[in-house]
Design a protein around this motif. Sequence first.
Motif, mmCIF file in Angstrom:
data_model
loop_
_atom_site.group_PDB
_atom_site.id
_atom_site.type_symbol
_atom_site.label_atom_id
_atom_site.label_comp_id
_atom_site.label_asym_id
_atom_site.label_seq_id
_atom_site.Cartn_x
_atom_site.Cartn_y
_atom_site.Cartn_z
ATOM 1 N N MET A 1 13.465 86.807 13.644
ATOM 2 C CA MET A 1 14.731 86.776 14.335
ATOM 3 C C MET A 1 15.827 86.560 13.292
ATOM 4 S SD MET A 1 16.075 84.398 17.468
ATOM 5 C CE MET A 1 14.776 85.004 18.509
ATOM 6 N N TYR A 2 16.936 87.222 13.501
ATOM 7 C CA TYR A 2 18.046 87.173 12.559
ATOM 8 C C TYR A 2 19.334 86.850 13.298
ATOM 9 C CZ TYR A 2 14.814 89.673 9.537
ATOM 10 O OH TYR A 2 13.722 90.030 8.796
ATOM 11 N N ARG A 3 20.249 86.178 12.628
ATOM 12 C CA ARG A 3 21.602 85.928 13.131
ATOM 13 C C ARG A 3 22.496 87.006 12.543
ATOM 14 N NH1 ARG A 3 24.029 83.901 17.059
ATOM 15 N NH2 ARG A 3 22.743 82.033 16.957
ATOM 16 N N THR A 4 23.275 87.661 13.382
ATOM 17 C CA THR A 4 24.288 88.602 12.922
ATOM 18 C C THR A 4 25.650 88.014 13.244
ATOM 19 O OG1 THR A 4 24.478 89.819 15.009
ATOM 20 C CG2 THR A 4 22.765 90.555 13.463
ATOM 21 N N PHE A 5 26.705 88.656 12.782
ATOM 22 C CA PHE A 5 28.050 88.178 13.083
ATOM 23 C C PHE A 5 28.283 88.122 14.586
ATOM 24 C CE2 PHE A 5 32.609 88.733 13.769
ATOM 25 C CZ PHE A 5 33.108 87.702 12.999
ATOM 26 N N GLY A 6 27.732 89.113 15.299
ATOM 27 C CA GLY A 6 27.982 89.213 16.730
ATOM 28 C C GLY A 6 26.860 88.713 17.626
ATOM 29 N N GLY A 7 25.780 88.191 17.061
ATOM 30 C CA GLY A 7 24.686 87.743 17.930
ATOM 31 C C GLY A 7 23.370 87.642 17.190
ATOM 32 N N LEU A 8 22.343 88.239 17.779
ATOM 33 C CA LEU A 8 20.999 88.154 17.229
ATOM 34 C C LEU A 8 20.419 89.541 16.997
ATOM 35 C CD1 LEU A 8 19.494 85.359 19.502
ATOM 36 C CD2 LEU A 8 20.362 85.115 17.168
ATOM 37 N N ARG A 9 19.507 89.628 16.049
ATOM 38 C CA ARG A 9 18.742 90.847 15.769
ATOM 39 C C ARG A 9 17.285 90.443 15.761
ATOM 40 N NH1 ARG A 9 20.171 94.260 10.544
ATOM 41 N NH2 ARG A 9 21.886 94.768 11.940
ATOM 42 N N VAL A 10 16.451 91.262 16.377
ATOM 43 C CA VAL A 10 15.024 90.987 16.438
ATOM 44 C C VAL A 10 14.271 92.218 15.951
ATOM 45 C CG1 VAL A 10 13.099 90.437 17.968
ATOM 46 C CG2 VAL A 10 15.341 89.442 18.405
ATOM 47 N N ILE A 11 13.279 92.007 15.107
ATOM 48 C CA ILE A 11 12.374 93.073 14.692
ATOM 49 C C ILE A 11 11.037 92.783 15.351
ATOM 50 C CG2 ILE A 11 11.196 94.195 12.778
ATOM 51 C CD1 ILE A 11 13.532 93.409 10.994
ATOM 52 N N LEU A 12 10.614 93.662 16.240
ATOM 53 C CA LEU A 12 9.344 93.480 16.933
ATOM 54 C C LEU A 12 8.247 94.221 16.189
ATOM 55 C CD1 LEU A 12 10.514 94.024 20.607
ATOM 56 C CD2 LEU A 12 10.108 91.859 19.444
ATOM 57 N N THR A 13 7.161 93.536 15.939
ATOM 58 C CA THR A 13 6.016 94.142 15.279
ATOM 59 C C THR A 13 4.777 93.902 16.128
ATOM 60 O OG1 THR A 13 5.572 92.126 14.013
ATOM 61 C CG2 THR A 13 7.014 93.763 12.983
ATOM 62 N N GLY A 14 3.695 94.537 15.742
ATOM 63 C CA GLY A 14 2.438 94.298 16.420
ATOM 64 C C GLY A 14 2.159 95.223 17.590
ATOM 65 N N SER A 15 2.933 96.303 17.746
ATOM 66 C CA SER A 15 2.680 97.231 18.850
ATOM 67 C C SER A 15 1.429 98.059 18.592
ATOM 68 C CB SER A 15 3.870 98.171 19.064
ATOM 69 O OG SER A 15 3.929 99.130 18.026
ATOM 70 N N GLY A 16 1.050 98.176 17.330
ATOM 71 C CA GLY A 16 -0.101 98.999 16.976
ATOM 72 C C GLY A 16 0.215 100.476 16.927
ATOM 73 N N ALA A 17 1.446 100.866 17.207
ATOM 74 C CA ALA A 17 1.825 102.279 17.184
ATOM 75 C C ALA A 17 1.889 102.776 15.747
ATOM 76 C CB ALA A 17 3.186 102.471 17.857
ATOM 77 N N LYS A 18 1.284 103.904 15.496
ATOM 78 C CA LYS A 18 1.355 104.535 14.177
ATOM 79 C C LYS A 18 2.750 105.151 14.029
ATOM 80 C CE LYS A 18 -2.974 103.780 13.273
ATOM 81 N NZ LYS A 18 -3.229 102.441 12.818
ATOM 82 N N PRO A 19 3.315 105.115 12.810
ATOM 83 C CA PRO A 19 4.699 105.592 12.624
ATOM 84 C C PRO A 19 4.945 107.021 13.081
ATOM 85 C CG PRO A 19 3.933 104.441 10.675
ATOM 86 C CD PRO A 19 2.750 104.564 11.599
ATOM 87 N N ASP A 20 3.921 107.890 13.046
ATOM 88 C CA ASP A 20 4.129 109.293 13.422
ATOM 89 C C ASP A 20 3.592 109.614 14.817
ATOM 90 O OD1 ASP A 20 1.482 108.980 12.788
ATOM 91 O OD2 ASP A 20 1.341 110.789 11.567
ATOM 92 N N SER A 21 3.347 108.593 15.625
ATOM 93 C CA SER A 21 2.789 108.819 16.958
ATOM 94 C C SER A 21 3.877 109.022 18.003
ATOM 95 C CB SER A 21 1.911 107.632 17.368
ATOM 96 O OG SER A 21 2.721 106.493 17.621
ATOM 97 N N ASP A 22 3.499 109.609 19.134
ATOM 98 C CA ASP A 22 4.436 109.748 20.258
ATOM 99 C C ASP A 22 4.882 108.380 20.753
ATOM 100 O OD1 ASP A 22 4.287 112.500 20.176
ATOM 101 O OD2 ASP A 22 2.767 112.644 21.745
ATOM 102 N N GLU A 23 3.966 107.409 20.738
ATOM 103 C CA GLU A 23 4.300 106.054 21.185
ATOM 104 C C GLU A 23 5.390 105.442 20.314
ATOM 105 O OE1 GLU A 23 2.089 101.791 22.125
ATOM 106 O OE2 GLU A 23 1.042 103.305 20.966
ATOM 107 N N ALA A 24 5.278 105.622 18.994
ATOM 108 C CA ALA A 24 6.298 105.092 18.087
ATOM 109 C C ALA A 24 7.637 105.778 18.337
ATOM 110 C CB ALA A 24 5.874 105.270 16.632
ATOM 111 N N ALA A 25 7.617 107.084 18.564
ATOM 112 C CA ALA A 25 8.856 107.818 18.840
ATOM 113 C C ALA A 25 9.521 107.283 20.099
ATOM 114 C CB ALA A 25 8.566 109.309 18.973
ATOM 115 N N GLU A 26 8.727 106.982 21.129
ATOM 116 C CA GLU A 26 9.278 106.423 22.356
ATOM 117 C C GLU A 26 9.887 105.050 22.109
ATOM 118 O OE1 GLU A 26 6.606 106.407 25.697
ATOM 119 O OE2 GLU A 26 5.843 108.387 25.160
#
Length: 96
Positions: free
Chosen positions: A1-26
């Motif tokens: 979780m990150y603090r930005t000037f205007g609020g928060l930023r979150v990077i979600l990991t652990g979906s298991g989606a491969k970078p070139d998969s349809d799931e990742a694109a969605e």
Amino acid sequence: MYRTFGGLRVILTGSGAKPDSDEAAELMAEGAIWRFRGEADERWTQRWVAAYATKSEGRATCRRGGSFGAQSSAIEQRIIDLHDQRSLADSGLPLA
């Protein structure tokens, strides 16, 4: 979780989606704020990026606050590290 000037930023990991998969694109499409609609949008975006770069010089985009949940995979951690480097998350600079 990150603090930005205007609020928060979150990077979600652990979906298991491969970078070139349809799931990742969605997953990426769900978070998209805008879509380019031709040259006019591209020119506007280029001007916006240039103005932001000038105004944000000497400032960080966000500041790391912490992480929660399972440990990120090695590739996810590489992406997070790149994000942190580019956003100056650990620099101690004021937020843009």
